[in-house]
Scaffold this active site. Structure first.
Site, PDB file in Angstrom:
ATOM      1  N   SER A   1       0.801  -1.234   0.000  1.00  9.21           N
ATOM      2  CA  SER A   1       0.000   0.000   0.000  1.00  9.21           C
ATOM      3  C   SER A   1       0.829   1.278   0.000  1.00  9.21           C
ATOM      4  CB  SER A   1      -0.929   0.009   1.218  1.00  9.21           C
ATOM      5  OG  SER A   1      -0.172   0.123   2.409  1.00  9.21           O
ATOM      6  N   ARG A   2       2.118   1.158   0.322  1.00 10.99           N
ATOM      7  CA  ARG A   2       2.976   2.360   0.398  1.00 10.99           C
ATOM      8  C   ARG A   2       4.383   2.001  -0.035  1.00 10.99           C
ATOM      9  NH1 ARG A   2       1.210   2.821   5.774  1.00 10.99           N
ATOM     10  NH2 ARG A   2       3.204   2.060   6.551  1.00 10.99           N
TER      11      ARG A   2
ATOM     12  N   TYR B   1      15.762  -4.437  14.071  1.00 11.61           N
ATOM     13  CA  TYR B   1      15.470  -4.403  12.629  1.00 11.61           C
ATOM     14  C   TYR B   1      16.549  -5.168  11.844  1.00 11.61           C
ATOM     15  CZ  TYR B   1      14.792  -2.440   7.938  1.00 11.61           C
ATOM     16  OH  TYR B   1      14.606  -2.285   6.580  1.00 11.61           O
TER      17      TYR B   1
HETATM   18  P1  NAP Z   1       6.558   1.752   4.362  1.00  9.37           P
HETATM   19  O1  NAP Z   1       6.476   2.835   3.364  1.00  9.37           O
HETATM   20  O2  NAP Z   1       6.395   2.070   5.811  1.00  9.37           O
HETATM   21  O3  NAP Z   1       5.464   0.645   3.967  1.00  9.37           O
HETATM   22  C1  NAP Z   1       5.313  -0.508   4.751  1.00  9.37           C
HETATM   23  C2  NAP Z   1       4.212  -1.344   4.174  1.00  9.37           C
HETATM   24  O4  NAP Z   1       4.053  -2.535   4.967  1.00  9.37           O
HETATM   25  C3  NAP Z   1       2.852  -0.637   4.202  1.00  9.37           C
HETATM   26  O5  NAP Z   1       2.102  -1.065   3.087  1.00  9.37           O
HETATM   27  C4  NAP Z   1       2.222  -1.151   5.493  1.00  9.37           C
HETATM   28  O6  NAP Z   1       0.811  -1.005   5.460  1.00  9.37           O
HETATM   29  C5  NAP Z   1       2.691  -2.619   5.433  1.00  9.37           C
HETATM   30  N1  NAP Z   1       2.695  -3.327   6.722  1.00  9.37           N
HETATM   31  C6  NAP Z   1       3.365  -2.999   7.854  1.00  9.37           C
HETATM   32  N2  NAP Z   1       3.099  -3.902   8.817  1.00  9.37           N
HETATM   33  C7  NAP Z   1       2.250  -4.820   8.273  1.00  9.37           C
HETATM   34  C8  NAP Z   1       1.616  -5.989   8.761  1.00  9.37           C
HETATM   35  N3  NAP Z   1       1.786  -6.417  10.023  1.00  9.37           N
HETATM   36  N4  NAP Z   1       0.809  -6.678   7.928  1.00  9.37           N
HETATM   37  C9  NAP Z   1       0.603  -6.266   6.650  1.00  9.37           C
HETATM   38  N5  NAP Z   1       1.194  -5.188   6.129  1.00  9.37           N
HETATM   39  C10 NAP Z   1       1.993  -4.468   6.936  1.00  9.37           C
HETATM   40  O7  NAP Z   1       7.931   0.940   4.243  1.00  9.37           O
HETATM   41  P2  NAP Z   1       9.015   0.865   3.050  1.00  9.37           P
HETATM   42  O8  NAP Z   1      10.055   1.880   3.335  1.00  9.37           O
HETATM   43  O9  NAP Z   1       8.347   0.838   1.736  1.00  9.37           O
HETATM   44  O10 NAP Z   1       9.652  -0.565   3.366  1.00  9.37           O
HETATM   45  C11 NAP Z   1       9.162  -1.741   2.735  1.00  9.37           C
HETATM   46  C12 NAP Z   1      10.152  -2.866   2.961  1.00  9.37           C
HETATM   47  O11 NAP Z   1      11.406  -2.461   2.460  1.00  9.37           O
HETATM   48  C13 NAP Z   1      10.366  -3.217   4.426  1.00  9.37           C
HETATM   49  O12 NAP Z   1      10.502  -4.608   4.565  1.00  9.37           O
HETATM   50  C14 NAP Z   1      11.657  -2.505   4.769  1.00  9.37           C
HETATM   51  O13 NAP Z   1      12.347  -3.160   5.798  1.00  9.37           O
HETATM   52  C15 NAP Z   1      12.390  -2.615   3.452  1.00  9.37           C
HETATM   53  N6  NAP Z   1      13.439  -1.586   3.262  1.00  9.37           N
HETATM   54  C16 NAP Z   1      13.109  -0.263   3.084  1.00  9.37           C
HETATM   55  C17 NAP Z   1      14.134   0.664   2.851  1.00  9.37           C
HETATM   56  C18 NAP Z   1      13.844   2.124   2.584  1.00  9.37           C
HETATM   57  O14 NAP Z   1      14.791   2.900   2.379  1.00  9.37           O
HETATM   58  N7  NAP Z   1      12.590   2.558   2.541  1.00  9.37           N
HETATM   59  C19 NAP Z   1      15.469   0.252   2.848  1.00  9.37           C
HETATM   60  C20 NAP Z   1      15.749  -1.088   3.057  1.00  9.37           C
HETATM   61  C21 NAP Z   1      14.730  -2.013   3.239  1.00  9.37           C
HETATM   62  P3  NAP Z   1      -0.081  -0.948   6.821  1.00  9.37           P
HETATM   63  O15 NAP Z   1       0.639  -0.045   7.774  1.00  9.37           O
HETATM   64  O16 NAP Z   1      -1.426  -0.463   6.386  1.00  9.37           O
HETATM   65  O17 NAP Z   1      -0.142  -2.353   7.304  1.00  9.37           O
END
Ligand code: NAP
Length: 257
Positions: free
Chosen positions: A16-17, A154
């Site tokens: 969703s995000r 994390y």
């Molecule tokens: P984000 O924008 O906060 O999005 C997180 C997503 O996960 C949202 O859709 C959220 O929706 C969902 N979510 C969270 N808890 C959940 C649950 N218990 N059940 C179902 N859905 C859940 O995060 P992001 O930055 O895109 O990160 C996505 C992934 O990439 C993560 O695994 C993160 O560790 C990894 N990552 C991100 C970065 C970065 O720079 N952004 C870097 C390295 C790795 P709801 O809150 O509605 O559930």
């Protein structure tokens, strides 16, 4: 040019995000049926709407077995099969060790690592019935390769995903299912938008390619790992970080100039 995945079905958790939304949009554009999953139904449905008629939103908490089972059942009900799982949902609340509570630790491990096991287990019967499939995990450079104060839980969850992946890849190989992971560096998502230009500029300065990653950078790697052409790759990682983990010191970055 990769062979078409048109008509295949993907579940994108955390779709969703941020990165998950980027993956969902990219897979939708490639012609797959997309089940966008997040706890917020409205957010998941909005992303599905942006993809088009080949997508739908579904509310589930992937840290629970019930949530993962319902998500897999919904994909099979709507699309008849599951071919790809992008296990991407994750949280990253910061807490230094001196303040971190057991509940903080458990919540991050449960959402990021337990969910990986639960979502893979839930889709396994459908992937097996389809004669094989692809599992793509979103891990991180933080944990498997690097560390960052406030993110010991994390980092453990993200490194744990890779430990899980290596054995899962062996166990699932006879079923024609591959399991791989993308390791994003610093990716520009909605969450970073409010952090200010100075903050972003400092992050960019530590990256040899001198920009943050985009969600499309990650989605393209995930799409490759889901492709026919990646059939012989399993248990592997692709780091997508603009070279962020390469400099051995600040001096190495300064010497680029
Ligand atoms: P984000 O924008 O906060 O999005 C997180 C997503 O996960 C949202 O859709 C959220 O929706 C969902 N979510 C969270 N808890 C959940 C649950 N218990 N059940 C179902 N859905 C859940 O995060 P992001 O930055 O895109 O990160 C996505 C992934 O990439 C993560 O695994 C993160 O560790 C990894 N990552 C991100 C970065 C970065 O720079 N952004 C870097 C390295 C790795 P709801 O809150 O509605 O559930």
């Amino acid at each position: 040019m990769l062979k078409s995945l048109h008509g295949k079905t993907v579940i994108v958790t955390g779709g969703s995000r941020g990165i998950g939304k980027g993956i969902a949009l990219r897979f939708g554009e490639a012609g797959l049926n997309v089940l966008v999953v997040s706890r917020s139904e409205a957010d998941a449905v909005a992303v599905a709407g942006a993809i088009g008629p080949n997508a739908s939103g579904f509310a589930a908490d992937v840290s629970t077995p019930e949530g993962c089972a319902a998500m897999a059942e919904s994909a099979v009900d709507r699309y008849g099969a599951i071919n790809v799982l992008c296990a991407n949902a994750g949280i990253f609340p910061a807490a230094k060790l001196a303040e971190m509570t057991p509940a903080d630790f458990d919540r991050v491990i449960s959402t990021n690592l337990r969910s990986t096991f639960l979502s893979v287990s839930a889709v396994l019967p459908a992937l097996t019935a389809a004669g094989g499939g692809r599992i793509v995990l979103t891990s991180s450079i933080t944990g498997p390769v690097t560390g960052y104060p406030g993110w010991s839980h994390y980092g453990a969850s993200k490194a744990g995903q890779l430990g899980f992946m290596r054995t899962a890849a062996i166990e699932l190989a006879p079923k024609g299912i591959t399991v791989n992971a993308v390791l994003p560096g610093n990716i520009f998502t909605e969450g970073l938008e409010g952090m200010g230009a100075d903050y972003i500029a400092r992050m960019e300065a530590s990256i040899p390619l001198k920009r943050l990653g985009t969600v499309a950078d990650i989605a393209n790697a995930a799409l490759f790992l889901a492709s026919e052409e990646a059939a012989y790759i399993t248990g592997q990682t692709i780091t997508v970080d603009g070279g962020q983990i390469l400099p051995e010191s600040l001096g190495a970055l300064e010497a680029m100039a």
